[in-house]
Design a protein around this motif. Structure first.
Motif, PDB file in Angstrom:
ATOM      1  N   ARG A   1      -5.433  48.474   2.259  1.00 27.15           N
ATOM      2  CA  ARG A   1      -5.083  47.746   1.033  1.00 27.15           C
ATOM      3  C   ARG A   1      -5.189  48.668  -0.183  1.00 27.15           C
ATOM      4  O   ARG A   1      -4.375  48.626  -1.085  1.00 27.15           O
ATOM      5  N   GLN A   2      -6.192  49.563  -0.200  1.00 26.73           N
ATOM      6  CA  GLN A   2      -6.397  50.447  -1.340  1.00 26.73           C
ATOM      7  C   GLN A   2      -5.267  51.460  -1.510  1.00 26.73           C
ATOM      8  O   GLN A   2      -5.073  51.997  -2.598  1.00 26.73           O
ATOM      9  N   ALA A   3      -4.520  51.738  -0.449  1.00 24.30           N
ATOM     10  CA  ALA A   3      -3.471  52.762  -0.512  1.00 24.30           C
ATOM     11  C   ALA A   3      -2.089  52.198  -0.840  1.00 24.30           C
ATOM     12  O   ALA A   3      -1.131  52.952  -1.007  1.00 24.30           O
ATOM     13  N   VAL A   4      -1.973  50.872  -0.957  1.00 19.99           N
ATOM     14  CA  VAL A   4      -0.653  50.244  -1.137  1.00 19.99           C
ATOM     15  C   VAL A   4       0.021  50.697  -2.427  1.00 19.99           C
ATOM     16  O   VAL A   4       1.191  51.081  -2.425  1.00 19.99           O
ATOM     17  N   ALA A   5      -0.692  50.657  -3.548  1.00 19.85           N
ATOM     18  CA  ALA A   5      -0.069  51.003  -4.831  1.00 19.85           C
ATOM     19  C   ALA A   5       0.459  52.431  -4.828  1.00 19.85           C
ATOM     20  O   ALA A   5       1.576  52.688  -5.294  1.00 19.85           O
ATOM     21  N   GLN A   6      -0.306  53.355  -4.290  1.00 23.88           N
ATOM     22  CA  GLN A   6       0.147  54.741  -4.243  1.00 23.88           C
ATOM     23  C   GLN A   6       1.365  54.880  -3.329  1.00 23.88           C
ATOM     24  O   GLN A   6       2.343  55.542  -3.669  1.00 23.88           O
ATOM     25  N   GLN A   7       1.322  54.245  -2.164  1.00 28.00           N
ATOM     26  CA  GLN A   7       2.427  54.354  -1.215  1.00 28.00           C
ATOM     27  C   GLN A   7       3.713  53.759  -1.772  1.00 28.00           C
ATOM     28  O   GLN A   7       4.799  54.296  -1.598  1.00 28.00           O
ATOM     29  N   LEU A   8       3.602  52.629  -2.467  1.00 22.76           N
ATOM     30  CA  LEU A   8       4.779  51.958  -3.020  1.00 22.76           C
ATOM     31  C   LEU A   8       5.084  52.396  -4.454  1.00 22.76           C
ATOM     32  O   LEU A   8       5.978  51.851  -5.091  1.00 22.76           O
ATOM     33  N   ALA A   9       4.330  53.381  -4.935  1.00 20.02           N
ATOM     34  CA  ALA A   9       4.601  54.054  -6.216  1.00 20.02           C
ATOM     35  C   ALA A   9       4.618  53.112  -7.411  1.00 20.02           C
ATOM     36  O   ALA A   9       5.548  53.085  -8.198  1.00 20.02           O
ATOM     37  N   PHE A  10       3.523  52.327  -7.549  1.00 20.04           N
ATOM     38  CA  PHE A  10       3.409  51.493  -8.749  1.00 20.04           C
ATOM     39  C   PHE A  10       1.984  51.543  -9.281  1.00 20.04           C
ATOM     40  O   PHE A  10       1.035  51.804  -8.549  1.00 20.04           O
ATOM     41  N   ASP A  11       1.870  51.315 -10.573  1.00 19.57           N
ATOM     42  CA  ASP A  11       0.575  51.235 -11.252  1.00 19.57           C
ATOM     43  C   ASP A  11       0.180  49.765 -11.275  1.00 19.57           C
ATOM     44  O   ASP A  11       0.835  48.958 -11.952  1.00 19.57           O
ATOM     45  N   PRO A  12      -0.870  49.370 -10.559  1.00 26.98           N
ATOM     46  CA  PRO A  12      -1.195  47.956 -10.480  1.00 26.98           C
ATOM     47  C   PRO A  12      -1.775  47.366 -11.760  1.00 26.98           C
ATOM     48  O   PRO A  12      -1.730  46.143 -11.950  1.00 26.98           O
ATOM     49  N   ASN A  13      -2.307  48.203 -12.632  1.00 22.25           N
ATOM     50  CA  ASN A  13      -2.982  47.671 -13.816  1.00 22.25           C
ATOM     51  C   ASN A  13      -2.799  48.610 -15.004  1.00 22.25           C
ATOM     52  O   ASN A  13      -3.721  49.291 -15.424  1.00 22.25           O
ATOM     53  N   PRO A  14      -1.585  48.658 -15.563  1.00 21.30           N
ATOM     54  CA  PRO A  14      -1.338  49.580 -16.678  1.00 21.30           C
ATOM     55  C   PRO A  14      -2.235  49.268 -17.870  1.00 21.30           C
ATOM     56  O   PRO A  14      -2.483  48.108 -18.194  1.00 21.30           O
ATOM     57  N   ALA A  15      -2.716  50.324 -18.493  1.00 28.55           N
ATOM     58  CA  ALA A  15      -3.561  50.174 -19.679  1.00 28.55           C
ATOM     59  C   ALA A  15      -3.064  51.114 -20.757  1.00 28.55           C
ATOM     60  O   ALA A  15      -2.470  52.151 -20.464  1.00 28.55           O
ATOM     61  N   ALA A  16      -3.308  50.735 -21.995  1.00 31.36           N
ATOM     62  CA  ALA A  16      -2.915  51.575 -23.121  1.00 31.36           C
ATOM     63  C   ALA A  16      -3.662  52.897 -23.058  1.00 31.36           C
ATOM     64  O   ALA A  16      -4.840  52.946 -22.681  1.00 31.36           O
ATOM     65  N   GLN A  17      -2.986  53.969 -23.420  1.00 36.45           N
ATOM     66  CA  GLN A  17      -3.633  55.270 -23.455  1.00 36.45           C
ATOM     67  C   GLN A  17      -4.530  55.348 -24.694  1.00 36.45           C
ATOM     68  O   GLN A  17      -4.154  54.897 -25.770  1.00 36.45           O
TER      69      GLN A  17
END
Length: 198
Positions: A181-197
């Motif tokens: 489950r922890q590798a899903v976002a990296q494998q599917l190339a998405f940021d699960p929780n975007p935050a302001a820089q």
């Protein structure tokens, strides 16, 4: 994307993006976080207005960093993704998959089964999780090459291996691999929780 949204971006190109106000849950429901705290977790409030939902669905996209957003006029509203950028369900005729934004899935280049039994797919629109209530019916439709029922083939699937999986009449064979489950976002190339820089 709506023409009115494109016009608003051209007219006001420098409107700051916002973070923490919108999330997409694992069942394809858009949720509003009125205090702007989506990045900190929390369920938020379900959006139920049909016109607003259709507007969000039509103006949903991503940037080059894999951050998904709703383009609200000239402003980008970045989205916390609880499972994946798309939630995939069976079409009304059970003949193919459809995204939560009502886009037919035309192609699938890969499948992943996580350690919690959730199934993911990379579609032409982006990565998606199969809606939990449709998963049993979909697993019945998928076959491992050459024609072996998928559920039988999964028993032999080990970490690091893949099997070719197809949905006869809908999608040609694509590899299915196990994943954590922890590798899903990296494998599917998405940021699960975007935050302001900062």
């Amino acid at each position: 994307m709506d023409q009115s949204v494109k016009d608003a971006i051209a007219r006001w190109p420098d409107v700051p993006a916002v973070f923490g106000w919108l999330s997409l849950d694992g069942r394809g429901r858009w949720r509003l976080h009125p205090q702007g705290q989506a990045t900190q977790g929390g369920e938020g409030e379900s959006i139920t207005n049909t016109q607003i939902l259709e507007f969000i669905n039509r103006n949903y996209g991503h940037d080059d960093a894999g951050r998904w957003f709703f383009q609200n006029g000239p402003q980008r509203v970045f989205v916390r993704l609880d499972a994946a950028p798309f939630v995939l369900r069976l079409s009304d005729d059970n003949g193919h998959l459809v995204t939560h934004t009502n886009v037919p899935v035309e192609s699938i280049s890969g499948w992943w089964l996580d350690d919690a039994g959730q199934l993911y797919a990379m579609t032409q629109a982006g990565g998606g999780i199969v809606l939990d209530r449709d998963l049993p019916a979909l697993l019945e439709k998928l076959v491992a090459e050459p024609g072996k029922p998928l559920l039988d083939a999964l028993a032999d699937l080990a970490p690091g291996q893949s099997i070719a999986v197809s949905w006869p009449g809908a999608y040609p064979a694509a590899p299915l691999r196990p994943i954590t489950r922890q590798a899903v976002a990296q494998q599917l190339a998405f940021d699960p929780n975007p935050a302001a820089q900062p």
